[in-house]
Write an enzyme that holds these catalytic residues in place. Structure first.
Site, PDB file in Angstrom:
ATOM      1  N   LYS A 146     -13.554  -6.698  -7.216  1.00  0.00           N
ATOM      2  CA  LYS A 146     -13.914  -7.044  -5.929  1.00  0.00           C
ATOM      3  C   LYS A 146     -15.474  -7.388  -5.974  1.00  0.00           C
ATOM      4  CE  LYS A 146     -10.976  -4.113  -2.836  1.00  0.00           C
ATOM      5  NZ  LYS A 146      -9.824  -3.636  -4.116  1.00  0.00           N
ATOM      6  N   LYS A 181       0.967  -1.225  -0.034  1.00  0.00           N
ATOM      7  CA  LYS A 181      -0.002   0.083  -0.093  1.00  0.00           C
ATOM      8  C   LYS A 181       0.919   1.347   0.056  1.00  0.00           C
ATOM      9  CE  LYS A 181      -4.135  -1.944   0.353  1.00  0.00           C
ATOM     10  NZ  LYS A 181      -5.314  -1.727  -0.542  1.00  0.00           N
TER      11      LYS A 181
END
Length: 354
Positions: A266, A161
């Site tokens: 997702k 991230k």
């Protein structure tokens, strides 16, 4: 197929360490498990893990929608793959709730037909899925140790991230990981839309020095024009993630496929496995790749996502389903725990979660 019983159970997943992203820091995930029983005693399971920042409904809206499912026309059609229909009353305004109900129905339908869920979705489904390891540490030193451990466990792709902090910190973090694992391991970064366009260009240039496989969502979800401009000069492929939750942006990405080369699916955000699979098939026809990631979900949702990943038109990119180590109460053993960086799909009927 007739549903004789519906149960709804709260689910809370606490993180071992809070996970910091450009959108926030997450210490726990909360949602629901849906179980549907049919007239022959089979039980199908689905999971709803809503989070507005990911593009789903609120937890209260999710719970309200799930409590209404006794009044909905639940059964799916008896076909397979693209032939299946899903007359759910739940809409994409409650995608996490819809995901849970559809997943439970698909689990039941696969059991009824005596096939693994991935084979229900596609006759050409692969038997295993490559996955990346998500690195959750913050400091360069901790990241280096975490990345070495992931590679020792067999992962060939690592994800980090970035954004939400000074670029110099991300450079130091990525440098530590690359030094720790060498040149042969694939590294991908995820900015979660945390850069402006003017920040993203220099950031991609600097981080690209560490030989990135790809960058997920460098700029805000709604700014597909910035994505297109960045992709012209980016040192690595760009992938759209949060953008897929916005129908008008998704349409633009499909109509102008040079904007990005990869879609990050997702299922929790897209409203289920079937919508995600349909999107992947449409994208493939336009020359776009796709892979599946979880929304920091539990084992049940990750099971469905793994079956989906096996059914995608292409398995070129590792999917983001190796997140179990981030949770405190992750079951010690289950079929969807990656081994040597891969998830081998159960060959039993249904999705294979007890």
């Amino acid at each position: 197929m007739r549903i004789t019983e519906v149960t709804l159970e709260p689910l809370r997943l606490e993180m071992v360490n809070p996970l910091k992203t450009a959108r926030g820091t997450y210490a726990a995930r909360e949602g629901f498990v849906v179980r549907l029983r049919d007239e022959e005693g089979r039980v199908g399971q689905g999971e709803a893990m809503p989070l507005r920042e990911f593009g789903t409904e609120s937890p209260s809206d999710c719970e309200r929608a799930l409590k209404s499912i006794n009044q909905l026309p639940l059964p799916l059609g008896e076909g397979r793959g693209e032939g299946m229909c899903h007359p759910l009353g739940l809409t994409l305004r409650t995608p996490a709730a819809r995901h849970a109900v559809e997943q439970a129905l698909l689990d039941l339908l696969a059991q009824r037909q005596g096939v693994p869920l991935c084979r229900l979705l596609s006759a050409e489904a692969r038997e295993e899925v490559r996955v990346n390891a998500l690195l959750g540490a913050s400091s360069p030193e901790a990241l280096a140790e975490e990345s070495r451990r992931a590679v020792a466990e067999g992962y060939e792709t690592l994800k980090l991230k970035v954004a939400g902090r000074p670029l110099a910190e991300d450079v130091a973090r990525l440098s530590a990981v690359r030094d720790a694992v060498g040149r042969d391991i694939r590294l991908r970064v995820d900015a979660n839309g945390g850069w402006t366009e003017s920040e993203a260009g220099p950031a991609l240039f600097r981080l690209g020095e560490y030989h990135l496989e790809l960058c997920e969502q460098p700029v805000a979800a709604e700014d597909h024009e910035a994505l297109a401009r960045l992709s012209e000069h980016a040192p690595c492929p760009l992938a759209a993630d949060e953008s897929l939750a916005l129908p008008e942006v998704l349409r633009a990405l499909l109509d102008y496929p040079r904007t990005v080369g990869i879609l990050v699916l997702k299922p929790m955000v897209l409203g289920g496995l079937l919508p995600a699979l349909s999107l992947a098939r449409e994208a493939a026809k336009k020359g776009l790749e796709a892979y599946v990631t979880s929304s920091l979900d539990g084992v049940i949702a990750r099971a469905g996502a793994a079956h989906l990943a096996a059914a995608l038109p292409s398995g070129r990119y590792a999917s983001g389903l190796g997140v179990g180590h981030l949770f405190k109460d992750e079951p010690g053993s289950h079929p969807f725990r990656p081994v040597r960086g891969r998830i081998e799909l159960p060959r039993t009927p249904g999705q294979g979660v007890n």
